[in-house]
Design an enzyme around this catalytic site. Structure first.
Site, PDB file in Angstrom:
ATOM      1  N   GLU A 170       0.809  -1.218   0.000  1.00  0.00           N
ATOM      2  CA  GLU A 170       0.000   0.000   0.000  1.00  0.00           C
ATOM      3  C   GLU A 170       0.845   1.273   0.000  1.00  0.00           C
ATOM      4  O   GLU A 170       0.836   2.049   0.966  1.00  0.00           O
ATOM      5  CB  GLU A 170      -0.970   0.006   1.180  1.00  0.00           C
ATOM      6  N   GLU A 353      -4.933  -8.784   0.664  1.00  0.00           N
ATOM      7  CA  GLU A 353      -5.603  -8.496   1.935  1.00  0.00           C
ATOM      8  C   GLU A 353      -7.082  -8.349   1.685  1.00  0.00           C
ATOM      9  O   GLU A 353      -7.498  -7.647   0.760  1.00  0.00           O
ATOM     10  CB  GLU A 353      -5.146  -7.153   2.547  1.00  0.00           C
TER      11      GLU A 353
HETATM   12  C1  FCB Z   1      -4.421  -2.215   5.350  1.00  0.00           C
HETATM   13  C2  FCB Z   1      -3.002  -2.436   5.861  1.00  0.00           C
HETATM   14  C3  FCB Z   1      -2.889  -3.464   6.934  1.00  0.00           C
HETATM   15  C4  FCB Z   1      -4.057  -3.407   7.890  1.00  0.00           C
HETATM   16  C5  FCB Z   1      -5.368  -3.435   7.146  1.00  0.00           C
HETATM   17  C6  FCB Z   1      -6.586  -3.448   8.045  1.00  0.00           C
HETATM   18  O1  FCB Z   1      -4.548  -0.923   4.869  1.00  0.00           O
HETATM   19  O2  FCB Z   1      -2.149  -2.828   4.802  1.00  0.00           O
HETATM   20  O3  FCB Z   1      -1.658  -3.306   7.573  1.00  0.00           O
HETATM   21  O4  FCB Z   1      -3.932  -2.313   8.710  1.00  0.00           O
HETATM   22  O5  FCB Z   1      -5.426  -2.326   6.304  1.00  0.00           O
END
Ligand code: FCB
Length: 449
Positions: A170, A353
């Site tokens: 990110e 994620e």
């Molecule tokens: C993302 C991050 C991760 C975590 C999730 C909930 O933005 O990459 O580290 O905080 O959100």
């Protein structure tokens, strides 16, 4: 699983995984020669995190990793995505290597492999060494070289066993929130610093790819982007549309477009011109093997005249907002985003994620620490079904990594927001798989429940 075919329609070689990051789980902040990162300084600064929480101890994964690897094995994942803490291996960011820090990742990687799981190593999940920050950090163009040297260290030592690498997690969040909007370390609010930081990060990405490609045999390299639709807060307000267009560019495209397509989005090209040097786009756009996509829900934005970036986050606009965390549950957006990402970049997409956070005071554990997190299971069912819809429509989705294996230090929310499929009792460190752990273990096997 019917006739060897997973009910979610995924490929036979689909990668099911779980994700974590170093600062959020490791703890041991002062041990074995680790240096401070910008997140150590940020979280220890009054008012920056909920409750003043820090990652000093976190899940104590630094000591408890064998238990965590055993849990990964029990879960049945094929891959484990983690990040290396740059200041644990290079306490001053460059120069002297901390052998004890390197040894920790050696043990972890060997343990993961012994459990029959592929290690997916992310080089940067937001914890820049503080010493480098003092030299300007991401706003100093030299950071690309510092990052390449760090990547060289990691590739040389671990590249015999680790084949899957991500350069960044990110980049949008750590630069936009870190330099443009104060929500992340180092908490600046300075448009110029943000523009420099994002461009230099892109240069570091390209340099990192060249290092990994040169040093690691059979390597597979990606970058992990947080991609979400951006909507104007008020459909009728032109300034909100402009804000949405700008945020969409900065959030969704300022990294992946130059990395993969070789140009900045039109709407921001002029903003970057002062910081570009001849040949930069060629340095940034290096061949990648996959795109990592993190996704939780869409964003609503409004114009914020007078602010450094000119846009601000707005309240979620539809009825299905996640009541506990204000994020919207909108699985259709996930389907659309997967289709768009796959079509735009024409690379295999790994969902790196996806998951559901719940406020600590609403996630109730019984006397044994067990949590019946039916709401997380609901979220996961909706989102994995949305993934299937994208695959059915032709998106080239190759894997799904849940966020997160463990409850952990959730950045500005500290320990007040739990994302794990394993509960962590922070005072004792005790791990207890939640109901969603079993749901995910079954889903991996093709039993959707
Ligand atoms: C993302 C991050 C991760 C975590 C999730 C909930 O933005 O990459 O580290 O905080 O959100």
């Amino acid at each position: 699983m019917a006739a060897g075919k997973h009910p979610l329609g995924v490929r036979d070689d689909f990668v099911w995984g779980a994700s974590t990051s170093a600062y959020q789980i490791e703890g041991a902040a002062f041990e074995d020669g680790r240096g401070p990162s910008i997140w150590d300084i940020h979280s220890r600064t009054q008012g920056r995190t909920a409750n003043g929480d820090t990652g000093d101890v976190a899940c104590d994964h630094y000591h408890r990793w064998p238990e965590d690897v055993a849990l990964l094995k029990k879960l049945g994942v094929g891959a484990y995505r983690f990040s290396v803490s740059w200041p644990r291996v290079l306490p001053r960011g460059r120069g002297a290597v901390n052998d004890k820090g390197m040894d920790f990742y050696d043990r972890l990687i060997d343990g993961v492999l012994e459990a029959g799981i592929q290690p997916w190593l992310c080089l940067y999940h937001w914890d820049l060494p503080q010493r480098l920050h003092e030299l300007g950090g991401w706003t100093n163009r030299d950071v690309a070289g510092w990052f390449a040297d760090y990547a060289t260290l990691i590739a040389t030592r671990f590249g015999d066993r680790v084949k899957h690498f991500a350069t960044f997690n990110e980049p949008n969040v750590c630069t936009l929130f870190g330099y443009g909007m104060t929500w992340c370390a180092p908490a600046a609010e300075d448009r110029v610093a943000y523009l420099k930081a994002s461009h230099h990060l892109n240069l570091a990405h390209g340099a990192g790819i060249d290092v990994l490609r040169g040093l690691v045999k059979d390597v597979s390299i990606g970058c992990i982007y947080n991609l979400q639709p951006v909507h104007p807060a008020d459909e009728a307000v032109a300034a909100d549309h402009e804000a949405a267009a700008k945020l969409d560019a900065h959030w969704n495209r300022v990294y992946a477009d130059p990395h993969i397509l070789g140009h900045y989005p039109n709407v921001v090209v002029e903003d970057y011109e002062p910081y570009m040097q001849a040949g930069d786009l060629a340095r940034i756009c290096r061949p990648m093997d996959w795109v990592g996509m993190n996704h939780y829900g869409p964003i609503w934005t409004k114009a914020a005249p007078g602010s450094q970036m000119g846009f601000a986050w707005a309240d979620v606009k539809v009825a299905d907002a996640h009541p506990e965390i204000g994020w919207e549950i909108f699985p259709e957006a996930f389907t659309d985003q997967l289709l768009e990402t796959s079509a735009r970049y024409k690379l295999p997409v790994y969902i790196t994620e996806n998951g559901c956070g719940r406020n600590d005071d609403q996630e109730i554990a019984d006397a044994d620490g067990y949590v019946d997190d039916f709401y997380r299971i609901t979220y996961l069912k909706l989102y994995t079904a949305a993934m299937k819809a994208a695959i059915d429509k032709g998106a080239d989705v190759r894997g799904y990594f849940i966020w997160s294996l463990l409850d952990n230090f959730e950045w500005g929310s500290g320990y007040g927001n739990r994302f794990g499929i394993i509960r962590v009792d922070f005072p004792t460190g005790k791990r207890t798989p939640k109901k969603s752990f079993q749901w995910y273990a079954d889903a991996i096997k093709g039993v959707l429940g």
